[in-house]
Each structure stands twice: as C-alpha cells, then as structure tokens.
Write a protein that holds these residues in place. Sequence first.
Motif, PDB file in Angstrom:
ATOM      1  N   VAL A   1      17.718  30.241  43.891  1.00  0.00           N
ATOM      2  CA  VAL A   1      18.941  30.766  44.502  1.00  0.00           C
ATOM      3  C   VAL A   1      19.724  29.608  45.112  1.00  0.00           C
ATOM      4  O   VAL A   1      19.208  28.506  45.263  1.00  0.00           O
ATOM      5  N   SER A   2      20.957  29.888  45.474  1.00  0.00           N
ATOM      6  CA  SER A   2      21.803  28.896  46.135  1.00  0.00           C
ATOM      7  C   SER A   2      21.720  29.106  47.642  1.00  0.00           C
ATOM      8  O   SER A   2      21.189  30.112  48.119  1.00  0.00           O
TER       9      SER A   2
ATOM     10  N   ARG B   1      24.194  29.837  49.432  1.00  0.00           N
ATOM     11  CA  ARG B   1      24.992  31.048  49.637  1.00  0.00           C
ATOM     12  C   ARG B   1      24.169  32.298  49.312  1.00  0.00           C
ATOM     13  O   ARG B   1      24.228  33.296  50.030  1.00  0.00           O
ATOM     14  N   GLY B   2      23.387  32.230  48.240  1.00  0.00           N
ATOM     15  CA  GLY B   2      22.526  33.359  47.885  1.00  0.00           C
ATOM     16  C   GLY B   2      21.507  33.653  48.974  1.00  0.00           C
ATOM     17  O   GLY B   2      21.251  34.811  49.308  1.00  0.00           O
TER      18      GLY B   2
ATOM     19  N   SER C   1      30.401  37.382  42.782  1.00  0.00           N
ATOM     20  CA  SER C   1      29.694  36.459  41.900  1.00  0.00           C
ATOM     21  C   SER C   1      28.266  36.227  42.387  1.00  0.00           C
ATOM     22  O   SER C   1      27.318  36.241  41.597  1.00  0.00           O
ATOM     23  N   GLU C   2      28.101  36.029  43.681  1.00  0.00           N
ATOM     24  CA  GLU C   2      26.766  35.794  44.240  1.00  0.00           C
ATOM     25  C   GLU C   2      25.897  37.045  44.114  1.00  0.00           C
ATOM     26  O   GLU C   2      24.719  36.963  43.758  1.00  0.00           O
TER      27      GLU C   2
ATOM     28  N   VAL D   1      23.148  35.439  51.824  1.00  0.00           N
ATOM     29  CA  VAL D   1      23.299  36.864  51.524  1.00  0.00           C
ATOM     30  C   VAL D   1      21.966  37.587  51.692  1.00  0.00           C
ATOM     31  O   VAL D   1      21.896  38.648  52.322  1.00  0.00           O
TER      32      VAL D   1
ATOM     33  N   LYS E   1      24.565  37.413  40.578  1.00  0.00           N
ATOM     34  CA  LYS E   1      23.413  36.537  40.324  1.00  0.00           C
ATOM     35  C   LYS E   1      22.146  37.096  40.955  1.00  0.00           C
ATOM     36  O   LYS E   1      21.078  37.101  40.324  1.00  0.00           O
ATOM     37  N   LEU E   2      22.254  37.552  42.183  1.00  0.00           N
ATOM     38  CA  LEU E   2      21.088  38.089  42.882  1.00  0.00           C
ATOM     39  C   LEU E   2      20.585  39.382  42.222  1.00  0.00           C
ATOM     40  O   LEU E   2      19.380  39.614  42.144  1.00  0.00           O
TER      41      LEU E   2
ATOM     42  N   THR F   1      33.950  35.469  45.541  1.00  0.00           N
ATOM     43  CA  THR F   1      32.758  34.652  45.782  1.00  0.00           C
ATOM     44  C   THR F   1      31.546  35.549  46.023  1.00  0.00           C
ATOM     45  O   THR F   1      30.470  35.324  45.459  1.00  0.00           O
ATOM     46  N   LEU F   2      31.706  36.563  46.856  1.00  0.00           N
ATOM     47  CA  LEU F   2      30.596  37.459  47.155  1.00  0.00           C
ATOM     48  C   LEU F   2      30.162  38.215  45.903  1.00  0.00           C
ATOM     49  O   LEU F   2      28.960  38.326  45.629  1.00  0.00           O
TER      50      LEU F   2
END
Length: 156
Positions: free
Chosen positions: A40-41, A43-44, A76-77, A47, A80-81, A73-74
């Motif tokens: 994860v990033s 940012r991930g 997109s994150e 979250v 991914k999650l 941005t949210l």
Amino acid sequence: MTEVQQIPSCVEKWDFNWLLHRATQRVGAVFADEIAKFGVSVRGQLVLEALANEEAQRTQLKLGAMLGLDKTTLTSELDKLERAELIVRVPDPKDRRVRTPMITDRGRELQKQARDALIEVERAYRARFTDEEMAVVRKALITLADGEAPVHGSCI
C-alpha cells in the motif's frame, strides 16, 4: 577543464521553508519505502488507519474531507484498496448513490502490521533527539500545523 557553474537555487540552502521541505521529503521517502513493503501507499495506510477507527465509519465524501483528500484522489486510493480486498464499499440503504468504505479483516490486519512498522521508522528518527529536543520539535511542528494560512491539497 571548465568549471561547473553552480545555480544559486541548487546550492545548499538553510532558509526555514527549504529545511522543512527537505526534511519532509527525506522522512516521507523512508516512510513510503517502508509502507510499500505491505503493498500500500502512505495515503492508503492513512485511509486504512481512518477506517480502522470505529468513529471514522463515514461516507466517502466525509472520509475525504476528514483526511484532506479530494474526491478523485480518494476514489483512486479506495479503488486500489478494494482491489486488494482491504476494504469494501457498502451502499447506503437510504441513498444508493452514497457508499461507506469499510475496512475488511484482511485490511485491519495489514493496517496493524504496517502501523507497527511505521512506528519503528518514527522511533529511529526520534532517537536522533534527546527527549527535551523532541518536545521542542514536536511543539514547534504542532504550532506550525495549527497556523492561520489556508491548507491546499491533500494531507499526503
């Protein structure tokens, strides 16, 4: 042999803004490298941390506002999650357009492991300072973060 001309803006600088920016880059890069080990990033992880807190069960819109992340941005994150099965987005029974992101058991476990790893990274940075110095650094950063100037962009 010709002498290399140095550009003044690239010479070592000591002004306050530059030092804060460079420190953020250096520490941020180490955090990003560490968290990447978990897939994860930063940012991930931010979250996941918010979703692991029971109080943070909010709609995507409210979660984004809480974290200082814009909608694109949210989303997109969260995509991914969700692909990694770390979260699910649950439709609101009252409004099918509204989704509430929820952390999965897998996401909660990863979030705890990643948080522990990041605590160790932070501990290594904090070890560079005495307790007294760390108290001064922390107080100064809190004061700066609580300033009057508007905040632009996301928190990460």
